[in-house]
Motif scaffolding. Sequence first.
Motif, PDB file in Angstrom:
ATOM      1  N   PRO A 110      20.913-104.179  -4.544  1.00 35.80           N
ATOM      2  CA  PRO A 110      20.898-104.931  -5.531  1.00 35.80           C
ATOM      3  C   PRO A 110      21.970-106.170  -5.926  1.00 35.80           C
ATOM      4  O   PRO A 110      21.528-106.537  -6.662  1.00 35.80           O
ATOM      5  N   GLN A 111      21.846-106.365  -4.284  1.00 37.37           N
ATOM      6  CA  GLN A 111      22.853-108.003  -3.799  1.00 37.37           C
ATOM      7  C   GLN A 111      21.102-108.843  -4.494  1.00 37.37           C
ATOM      8  O   GLN A 111      21.453-109.978  -5.684  1.00 37.37           O
ATOM      9  N   GLU A 116      23.278-112.703 -10.933  1.00 35.89           N
ATOM     10  CA  GLU A 116      24.453-113.504 -11.015  1.00 35.89           C
ATOM     11  C   GLU A 116      24.400-114.230  -9.747  1.00 35.89           C
ATOM     12  O   GLU A 116      25.705-115.249  -9.266  1.00 35.89           O
ATOM     13  N   ARG A 117      24.630-113.124  -8.483  1.00 39.31           N
ATOM     14  CA  ARG A 117      24.733-113.398  -7.408  1.00 39.31           C
ATOM     15  C   ARG A 117      24.116-114.251  -6.775  1.00 39.31           C
ATOM     16  O   ARG A 117      24.643-115.501  -5.682  1.00 39.31           O
ATOM     17  N   GLY A 118      23.162-114.895  -7.408  1.00 37.06           N
ATOM     18  CA  GLY A 118      22.434-115.926  -6.373  1.00 37.06           C
ATOM     19  C   GLY A 118      21.728-115.912  -5.367  1.00 37.06           C
ATOM     20  O   GLY A 118      21.128-116.510  -4.825  1.00 37.06           O
ATOM     21  N   PHE A 119      21.050-114.613  -5.083  1.00 34.20           N
ATOM     22  CA  PHE A 119      20.918-114.552  -3.868  1.00 34.20           C
ATOM     23  C   PHE A 119      18.915-114.506  -4.267  1.00 34.20           C
ATOM     24  O   PHE A 119      18.119-115.265  -3.193  1.00 34.20           O
ATOM     25  N   SER A 120      18.855-114.703  -5.417  1.00 34.22           N
ATOM     26  CA  SER A 120      17.131-114.243  -5.868  1.00 34.22           C
ATOM     27  C   SER A 120      16.594-115.612  -6.256  1.00 34.22           C
ATOM     28  O   SER A 120      17.282-116.349  -6.502  1.00 34.22           O
ATOM     29  N   TYR A 121      15.254-115.654  -5.985  1.00 34.79           N
ATOM     30  CA  TYR A 121      14.353-116.846  -6.122  1.00 34.79           C
ATOM     31  C   TYR A 121      13.721-116.610  -7.578  1.00 34.79           C
ATOM     32  O   TYR A 121      12.683-117.784  -7.628  1.00 34.79           O
ATOM     33  N   MET A 129      24.812-116.992  -3.501  1.00 32.30           N
ATOM     34  CA  MET A 129      24.432-116.011  -1.931  1.00 32.30           C
ATOM     35  C   MET A 129      25.417-116.258  -1.470  1.00 32.30           C
ATOM     36  O   MET A 129      25.681-115.975   0.386  1.00 32.30           O
ATOM     37  N   ARG A 130      27.435-115.532  -1.584  1.00 37.21           N
ATOM     38  CA  ARG A 130      27.678-115.484  -0.694  1.00 37.21           C
ATOM     39  C   ARG A 130      27.786-114.232  -0.700  1.00 37.21           C
ATOM     40  O   ARG A 130      28.363-113.306  -2.195  1.00 37.21           O
ATOM     41  N   MET A 131      27.903-113.104   0.254  1.00 40.39           N
ATOM     42  CA  MET A 131      28.333-111.357   0.738  1.00 40.39           C
ATOM     43  C   MET A 131      29.887-111.540  -0.212  1.00 40.39           C
ATOM     44  O   MET A 131      29.956-110.117  -1.004  1.00 40.39           O
ATOM     45  N   ASP A 132      30.237-111.772   0.465  1.00 40.56           N
ATOM     46  CA  ASP A 132      32.264-111.607  -0.187  1.00 40.56           C
ATOM     47  C   ASP A 132      31.912-113.029  -1.278  1.00 40.56           C
ATOM     48  O   ASP A 132      32.151-114.093  -0.672  1.00 40.56           O
ATOM     49  N   THR A 133      32.393-112.743  -2.617  1.00 40.93           N
ATOM     50  CA  THR A 133      32.542-113.084  -3.139  1.00 40.93           C
ATOM     51  C   THR A 133      34.179-114.125  -3.617  1.00 40.93           C
ATOM     52  O   THR A 133      34.368-115.259  -3.937  1.00 40.93           O
ATOM     53  N   LEU A 137      32.362-120.991   0.846  1.00 41.02           N
ATOM     54  CA  LEU A 137      31.459-121.387   1.165  1.00 41.02           C
ATOM     55  C   LEU A 137      30.134-121.275   0.062  1.00 41.02           C
ATOM     56  O   LEU A 137      30.126-119.684   1.280  1.00 41.02           O
ATOM     57  N   THR A 138      29.329-121.786  -0.533  1.00 45.59           N
ATOM     58  CA  THR A 138      28.598-121.237  -1.020  1.00 45.59           C
ATOM     59  C   THR A 138      26.933-122.212  -0.885  1.00 45.59           C
ATOM     60  O   THR A 138      27.320-123.096  -0.254  1.00 45.59           O
ATOM     61  N   ALA A 139      26.686-121.448  -1.671  1.00 42.65           N
ATOM     62  CA  ALA A 139      24.759-122.249  -1.590  1.00 42.65           C
ATOM     63  C   ALA A 139      24.862-123.669  -2.174  1.00 42.65           C
ATOM     64  O   ALA A 139      24.427-124.325  -1.976  1.00 42.65           O
ATOM     65  N   TYR A 140      25.692-123.686  -3.000  1.00 36.36           N
ATOM     66  CA  TYR A 140      26.095-124.971  -4.028  1.00 36.36           C
ATOM     67  C   TYR A 140      26.734-125.685  -3.525  1.00 36.36           C
ATOM     68  O   TYR A 140      25.710-127.295  -3.432  1.00 36.36           O
TER      69      TYR A 140
END
Length: 316
Positions: A110-111, A116-121, A129-133, A137-140
């Motif tokens: 699901p992640q 909206e979680r940003g894991f998917s390309y 890409m944060r597992m804990d929102t 630190l973010t991917a940005y």
Amino acid sequence: MEMERDYGHTPVLLQECMEGLAIQPGGVYVDGTLGRAGHSLEIVKRLTTGRLIALDRDMAAIEAARERLADYMDRVTLVHSNFSQLEQVLRELKVPFVDGMLFDLGVSSPQLDEAERGFSYMQDAPLDMRMDTAAALTAYEVVNTWSEEELRRILSEYGEERYAPRIARAIVRQREDGPLSSTLQLVNCIKGAMPPQALREKQHPAKRSFQAIRIAVNGELDELPPMLEAAAKCLRPGGRLAVITFHSLEDRVVKQTLRQMATGCTCPPEFPVCVCGKKPKMNLINRKPITASPKELEDNPRSRSAKLRVAERTEY
């Protein structure tokens, strides 16, 4: 028979995990990576007077599990915490030792599927890409502020991406014109940096880079050795530890850490008696990792890279 609701996540190596944990109906078990509770559900079904303690850093996983495990909540404790805090969590729950622990180190489906979680390309979303929102630190931040050298290092180390120097250079060059703020912007930047033959490979060209950035954002590899050490410490003698990894870096860390814990005396062979006093903490149940069966590979392609290692706590 009532059909179970589809929770969008097929737990990998499910039967192999249950066999590896050798579940006792009255035992206490930890699922350190709750995810969508597929493994947890199978553990708790096997308990009578026992207890399951399930952790996840993702609050959405905790809420979904509350619903999925509703029929068994009398023997389940859900904790919003990272597995790196395992020892502290058990201390607060006044649980000195447990009979088994499971860690599934993959990102839950699901992640990956929630755009909206940003894991998917595959879908456009903010670079998160944060597992804990709630984490800082973010991917940005990684993509837009880390140096070219640091980007190249994580792409090479965590993604095992052979075009890491070209991709890091392209990211730094592109962000001079303004920040990369979405997943598809990053995908296009990665694709633009790769030679034509790489774009024709079966695997998506951005897969390795996204994996690398996700690992960096969530500090996944740094947490593994202390988590495994804490797990061994909190298992009672004969208790089992089962760990599922999804890429070679994770598997290497798990294999090396478990091997070190399974090593006894480290004195040179010419010493007549042991002076180091080191005794093995764990026995390795399987020397080689357990992988998915042909049927599981067919039913769930995401299981292709999964590897399961099982170890047992030695007598003190």
